[in-house]
Design a protein around this motif. Structure first.
Motif, short mmCIF file in Angstrom:
data_model
loop_
_atom_site.label_atom_id
_atom_site.label_comp_id
_atom_site.label_asym_id
_atom_site.label_seq_id
_atom_site.Cartn_x
_atom_site.Cartn_y
_atom_site.Cartn_z
N UNK A 70 0.63 -1.38 0.15
CA UNK A 70 0.02 0.03 0.03
C UNK A 70 0.77 1.26 0.12
N UNK A 71 1.90 1.50 0.76
CA UNK A 71 2.75 2.44 0.94
C UNK A 71 3.74 2.80 -0.17
N UNK A 72 4.17 1.69 -0.52
CA UNK A 72 5.49 1.72 -1.55
C UNK A 72 4.92 1.16 -2.99
N UNK A 73 4.55 0.06 -3.21
CA UNK A 73 4.47 -0.44 -4.51
C UNK A 73 3.25 0.19 -5.23
N UNK A 74 2.23 0.61 -4.37
CA UNK A 74 1.06 1.14 -5.03
C UNK A 74 1.24 2.71 -4.76
N UNK A 75 2.04 3.32 -4.21
CA UNK A 75 2.23 4.53 -3.92
C UNK A 75 2.97 5.04 -5.22
N UNK A 76 2.16 5.96 -6.10
CA UNK A 76 2.95 6.48 -7.48
C UNK A 76 3.63 7.54 -7.10
N UNK A 77 3.37 8.40 -5.99
CA UNK A 77 4.13 9.67 -5.63
C UNK A 77 5.27 9.21 -4.98
N UNK A 78 5.61 8.15 -4.53
CA UNK A 78 6.80 7.82 -3.52
C UNK A 78 7.86 7.73 -4.58
N UNK A 79 8.98 8.31 -4.02
CA UNK A 79 10.24 8.15 -4.93
C UNK A 79 11.29 7.22 -4.05
#
Length: 358
Positions: free
Chosen positions: A167-176
């Motif tokens: 939820x917080x990494x793989x599906x987070x499009x804004x996270x670099x």
């Protein structure tokens, strides 16, 4: 003299404007520069050195897949407690003296990592949560989420770990993610996939992430693991190439030898030809003659015994197994394997039950 007095007055004013309570632009610059060069840089370098020390302690498990990332036991964590404690003290000095600097988030993340390696996952999570809640735009946010997931995993909460990753990494499009975090997270995903015996998926993940694993020793161990997975999935050629790569590049001769021995096992498993003109026989004899492999002769003789069994030459196999035991120095696991294999031959093939018990 007038210019000198003016500069002294100006410097005094800047210093006074940079107390830890001030949040002006000059104050933020002062706090960031001072905290980075005086404390955080040294803390981060000490952290890297400590991790390298931990990695160098990793013992090669002769059975099963290689362990790439070293997960400390409780006792091992305590032996590094002072090192990680010194790092958190340096960072705590930054947090106290320079609360308005721009690297407070990085100090918190580094503190969280230290608590993670010290085995105090609650304290680790507190630091990661603080960063996530107060610094949503920080460049280390991916690191915070990743180590949070690992902390829950170490607390035997795999479901929570997987949820955070998804939820917080793989599906987070804004996270670099930094390249390093991308690579290290790949190793964690591979670990989870291997626990599920999803070896083809683990191989694919490792291939995608391998170039991003920056630690040289971890990268070589990862290449070794990839070769193991490819052998498990039946790809002889790719597995062989990766084992050869490890044997060529590794400065750790134990790892290099394991790669060479696994090359022999590949030939033994996948090649039909098994007589004394075969590649595997020539390869094993070459290993046996190499002086650098003196302490590994017990394992080489064992593989020669496996080759003899493949040829249905049981007397020769017993002879090689006997030599494996004879040349064993301190590898009790290998000695037990050799004795056990001799017992199996006498019990199942010769029905010589007294000799099998001996």
């Amino acid at each position: 003299h007038k210019h000198t007095k003016f500069l002294l007055i100006l410097a005094s004013l800047v210093f006074l404007s940079c107390s830890k309570e001030k949040d002006t632009a000059p104050a933020r610059l002062y706090h960031t520069t001072t905290s980075y060069f005086n404390w955080y840089y040294n803390a981060n370098e000490l952290f890297k050195e400590t991790i390298n020390q931990i990695e160098s302690q990793l013992k090669f498990d002769e059975q099963g897949f290689i362990q790439v990332v070293y997960y400390l036991t409780e006792d091992e964590s305590q032996s590094y407690d002072n090192d990680f404690g010194d790092i958190t003290k340096k960072n705590d000095a930054v947090l106290f003296k320079h609360p308005n600097g721009k690297i407070v988030d990085e100090c918190r993340i580094l503190n969280g990592k230290c608590w993670y390696y010290r085995g105090n996952y609650t304290a680790a999570l507190q630091n990661f949560n603080y960063v996530i809640e107060n610094y949503p735009d920080c460049k280390g946010l991916g690191d915070a989420y990743f180590y949070m997931a690992q902390s829950y995993y170490q607390m035997d909460n795999r479901v929570m770990a997987e949820n955070i990753i998804r939820q917080n990494i793989l599906e987070n499009d804004t996270l670099e993610l930094t390249d390093q975090t991308f690579g290290e997270m790949g190793l964690f995903l591979v670990r989870l996939q291997m626990e599920d015996e999803a070896y083809e998926k683990a191989e694919k993940t490792l291939i995608e992430r391998l170039e991003f694993i920056k630690n040289p020793m971890r990268q070589l161990r990862s290449t070794f693991l990839l070769a193991q997975l490819q052998a498990e999935n039946g790809d002889f050629t790719k597995s062989l190439l990766n084992y050869q790569d490890v044997a060529k590049k590794s400065n750790d001769y134990d790892l290099a030898f394991r790669a060479k021995l696994n090359i022999a096992k590949l030939y033994l498993k996948f090649q039909k030809e098994s007589d004394k003109n075969s590649e595997v026989y020539k390869y094993l004899v070459k290993l046996l003659k190499d002086e650098k492999n003196e302490e590994y002769r017990d394992q080489i003789y064992y593989e020669l015994a496996m080759l003899s069994l493949k040829q249905d030459d049981r007397p020769e196999a017993i002879d090689y197994l006997t030599q494996s035991i004879q040349f064993n120095v301190s590898n009790q696991e290998q000695k037990a394997k050799s004795y056990y294999k001799i017992g199996q031959i006498y019990f199942y093939d010769y029905q010589n039950y007294p000799q099998a018990q001996a």
